[in-house]
Structure formats: C-alpha cells, structure tokens
Design an enzyme around this catalytic site. Structure first.
Site, PDB file in Angstrom:
ATOM      1  N   TRP A  34      -0.346   4.137   1.019  1.00 20.90           N
ATOM      2  CA  TRP A  34       0.270   2.822   1.240  1.00 20.90           C
ATOM      3  C   TRP A  34       0.594   2.194  -0.099  1.00 20.90           C
ATOM      4  O   TRP A  34      -0.223   2.311  -1.036  1.00 20.90           O
ATOM      5  CB  TRP A  34      -0.730   1.938   1.990  1.00 20.90           C
ATOM      6  CG  TRP A  34      -0.333   0.508   2.169  1.00 20.90           C
ATOM      7  CD1 TRP A  34       0.321  -0.039   3.241  1.00 20.90           C
ATOM      8  CD2 TRP A  34      -0.567  -0.583   1.277  1.00 20.90           C
ATOM      9  NE1 TRP A  34       0.501  -1.385   3.066  1.00 20.90           N
ATOM     10  CE2 TRP A  34      -0.040  -1.750   1.847  1.00 20.90           C
ATOM     11  CE3 TRP A  34      -1.184  -0.692   0.021  1.00 20.90           C
ATOM     12  CZ2 TRP A  34      -0.092  -2.999   1.236  1.00 20.90           C
ATOM     13  CZ3 TRP A  34      -1.235  -1.925  -0.605  1.00 20.90           C
ATOM     14  CH2 TRP A  34      -0.697  -3.068   0.003  1.00 20.90           C
ATOM     15  N   SER A 100      -5.219   8.457   0.051  1.00 24.01           N
ATOM     16  CA  SER A 100      -5.515   7.057   0.310  1.00 24.01           C
ATOM     17  C   SER A 100      -5.423   6.757   1.802  1.00 24.01           C
ATOM     18  O   SER A 100      -6.174   7.303   2.596  1.00 24.01           O
ATOM     19  CB  SER A 100      -4.575   6.168  -0.513  1.00 24.01           C
ATOM     20  OG  SER A 100      -5.016   4.829  -0.538  1.00 24.01           O
ATOM     21  N   MET A 101      -4.478   5.929   2.225  1.00 26.46           N
ATOM     22  CA  MET A 101      -4.313   5.636   3.644  1.00 26.46           C
ATOM     23  C   MET A 101      -4.093   6.908   4.447  1.00 26.46           C
ATOM     24  O   MET A 101      -4.517   7.022   5.597  1.00 26.46           O
ATOM     25  CB  MET A 101      -3.147   4.670   3.838  1.00 26.46           C
ATOM     26  CG  MET A 101      -2.899   4.320   5.297  1.00 26.46           C
ATOM     27  SD  MET A 101      -1.553   3.155   5.538  1.00 26.46           S
ATOM     28  CE  MET A 101      -1.601   3.027   7.335  1.00 26.46           C
ATOM     29  N   ASP A 229     -11.483   4.644  -9.890  1.00 24.82           N
ATOM     30  CA  ASP A 229     -10.589   4.131  -8.856  1.00 24.82           C
ATOM     31  C   ASP A 229     -10.995   2.698  -8.528  1.00 24.82           C
ATOM     32  O   ASP A 229     -12.059   2.459  -7.968  1.00 24.82           O
ATOM     33  CB  ASP A 229     -10.685   5.020  -7.613  1.00 24.82           C
ATOM     34  CG  ASP A 229      -9.647   4.695  -6.558  1.00 24.82           C
ATOM     35  OD1 ASP A 229      -9.183   3.534  -6.514  1.00 24.82           O
ATOM     36  OD2 ASP A 229      -9.304   5.592  -5.767  1.00 24.82           O
ATOM     37  N   HIS A 258      -6.887   5.432  -9.089  1.00 29.60           N
ATOM     38  CA  HIS A 258      -6.474   5.745  -7.713  1.00 29.60           C
ATOM     39  C   HIS A 258      -5.294   6.721  -7.698  1.00 29.60           C
ATOM     40  O   HIS A 258      -5.320   7.726  -6.987  1.00 29.60           O
ATOM     41  CB  HIS A 258      -6.110   4.448  -6.988  1.00 29.60           C
ATOM     42  CG  HIS A 258      -5.938   4.596  -5.516  1.00 29.60           C
ATOM     43  ND1 HIS A 258      -6.959   5.007  -4.685  1.00 29.60           N
ATOM     44  CD2 HIS A 258      -4.860   4.380  -4.712  1.00 29.60           C
ATOM     45  CE1 HIS A 258      -6.534   5.027  -3.430  1.00 29.60           C
ATOM     46  NE2 HIS A 258      -5.260   4.654  -3.421  1.00 29.60           N
TER      47      HIS A 258
END
Length: 289
Positions: A34, A100-101, A229, A258
C-alpha cells in the site's frame, strides 16, 4: 496494457486487474504494498525471470491502472481477487510473495481458499500477524495512529504520500538510501490510487487479525523483514511470525527500512531465488547479517 478479470463489484461494474507476466518456468506471483502498484517490483521483475521463473505481478483493485471500486477494500475480497488471478492464468505450484499489505492477502488466501495452487509463500516487510493494539495484542499500534494516517490522507493526500515515502525508505537528515528520483517515482505511483481505496485499505491492513490464518499455513514459508522498518516495525510483525508459523524461516535484514525491495534489492532477489530453488548466478555481495 494487460488485464485480468476479477468479476464484478456490488454495482455490476467489471473489475479489471492490471498485471504483467514475464518469463517461463516456476510461477512466482508478486503482491504489492500500500498504496503502490505492481510496478514497485521493478527490480524483481527485471531479475527473477532470468533464472527460470515465470513472474506475475498484479495491481489490486483501487490502485494504479486497476479498476477503481468503492467497495471491496477488505481482505476477504482481496483474497478472492488473488484467487481470480491464479485461476484465470491457471497457475500451479505457485510461490506467493506478499510485501507489506500484500502479506495479508497471502495469509487470508491460504486460509480462505485452502492454499489451492500454492507450493510456498513469502512475507516481505509484511503486516502480519496483527498490527492493531488490543487487549490480547498489546504491542500493536493504537487505533489513533491509523486514524491519523487517514486524517492526513483526507487533508492533503499528496503531501501525506511525500512524507510517507521518506519514512518508507528510511530517508532522514543524514540517511538517504534512495535517490530523490526514486522518491518521486514512488510518489507518482502511489498518487494513481483512488482516495477511497487509499483510506479504506489503511483500516483493512490495520484492523485485520491474521493470527488464525497463519496457524493454518503448512507450506514452506519465508519471512523477510528489515530491522529498521519504521512503517511496519519488525518487533510487531516479522519477529512474531514464527509464533504462528513455527516452520517459517525468518531472515532479518540488519539496518534495512520498510522499502527493502529497493534498498536491498540484490539481497532480496537472491533470497527469493534460493527459496524457490532457482540457480543463483548474480554478483556476490558483502554480507550484512
């Protein structure tokens, strides 16, 4: 542009997912974070197909050039979209890689659809197992953190994305691991998302509890996370994954932010290639373990 059909939304609108399909061999499906698009995987799409892999990456609904929907920004629907991708391309023995997402889509797909067609899974800087602070998840982030993100998006989405991009890649007063051009590229990519999807997906990845989904994982599992992160801290995500997936291999990238798909692109490519069993012939690198 190439599109996959993911059915229709509640208003009968056809949902088209923008995707790319590169190379031949072992199928690897890359699921973006995202609020980006599949193009964030530029360095993986350029390298992984060179090693006997068919690499597919797609953009989730509401983002990039995929259909902008008002509803459906929840993980059950997004897992169904992933199923549509695998079914329409008739992929077998797939390696799912969720960033991530996108890690949430991997977890929910494996639970909701019984891991059909999937041989192994990888979670990269993923939001799993559960980000929200609750009584039984005290190390999570308070809901106010995510409310603040949505407030920033509604106030000035473009300024929010510019600030978010710096944190995403670990850019600070002294540290500048990516170029200004890369920051601009990432921001432009994220601006393509609809405001609705940008907002709603914050609550999707913030409030969805994947702990029970993860307990059902039986296939080989790789977890990669950066120790620095600040977007999805390793202590509440990557470091906790083996609690729910005891057989998972956890690799922490020391000092990585990240957005390690850019900052640690060569190492990530090597680790993914090793995980899928490809022959790695890339230039050697200095270890950062």
């Amino acid at each position: 542009m190439s599109y996959l059909n993911a059915g229709q939304d509640t208003n009968g609108q056809d949902i088209k997912l923008h995707y790319t399909d590169q190379g031949q061999g072992n199928p690897i499906v890359l699921i973006h974070g995202w609020p980006a698009t599949y193009e964030m995987w530029e360095y993986q799409l350029a390298e992984l197909p060179k090693h006997g892999n068919r690499v597919i990456a797609y953009t989730r609904r509401g983002f990039g050039n995929s259909t902008k929907t008002w509803d459906g920004h929840n993980y059950d629907t997004l897992a169904d979209d992933l199923k549509a991708v695998l079914d329409e391309l008739d992929l077998q023995n797939v390696t799912l890689v969720g960033f991530s997402m996108g890690g949430g889509e991997v977890a929910r797909y494996m639970s909701r659809h019984g891991g059909a067609r999937v041989a192994r899974v990888a979670f990269v800087s993923a939001v799993t197992p559960f980000l929200l602070q609750t009584d039984d998840n005290p190390d999570g982030a308070p809901k106010e953190v995510f409310d603040g993100m949505v407030e920033g998006i509604r106030k000035d989405r473009f300024d929010f994305l510019a600030t978010f991009g710096k944190k995403f890649f670990g850019v600070g007063t002294i540290s500048h691991p990516v170029s200004d051009a890369t920051l601009s590229w990432m921001q432009a990519m994220c601006q393509l998302a609809s405001p609705r999807a940008t907002e709603q997906d914050v609550y999707a990845f913030a409030t969805t509890d994947f702990r029970q989904d993860l307990k059902r994982l039986k296939v080989p599992t790789l977890v990669i996370h950066g120790s620095k992160d600040e977007t999805v801290p390793a202590k509440v995500s990557g470091e906790r994954m083996t609690q729910y997936v005891p057989h998972a291999e956890f690799i922490e990238y020391d000092g990585a932010p990240h957005g390690l798909f850019i900052t640690e692109k060569d190492r990530l490519n090597q680790d993914l290639l090793a995980f899928v069993g490809s022959t790695v012939t890339m230039p050697s690198r200095q270890s950062t373990d």
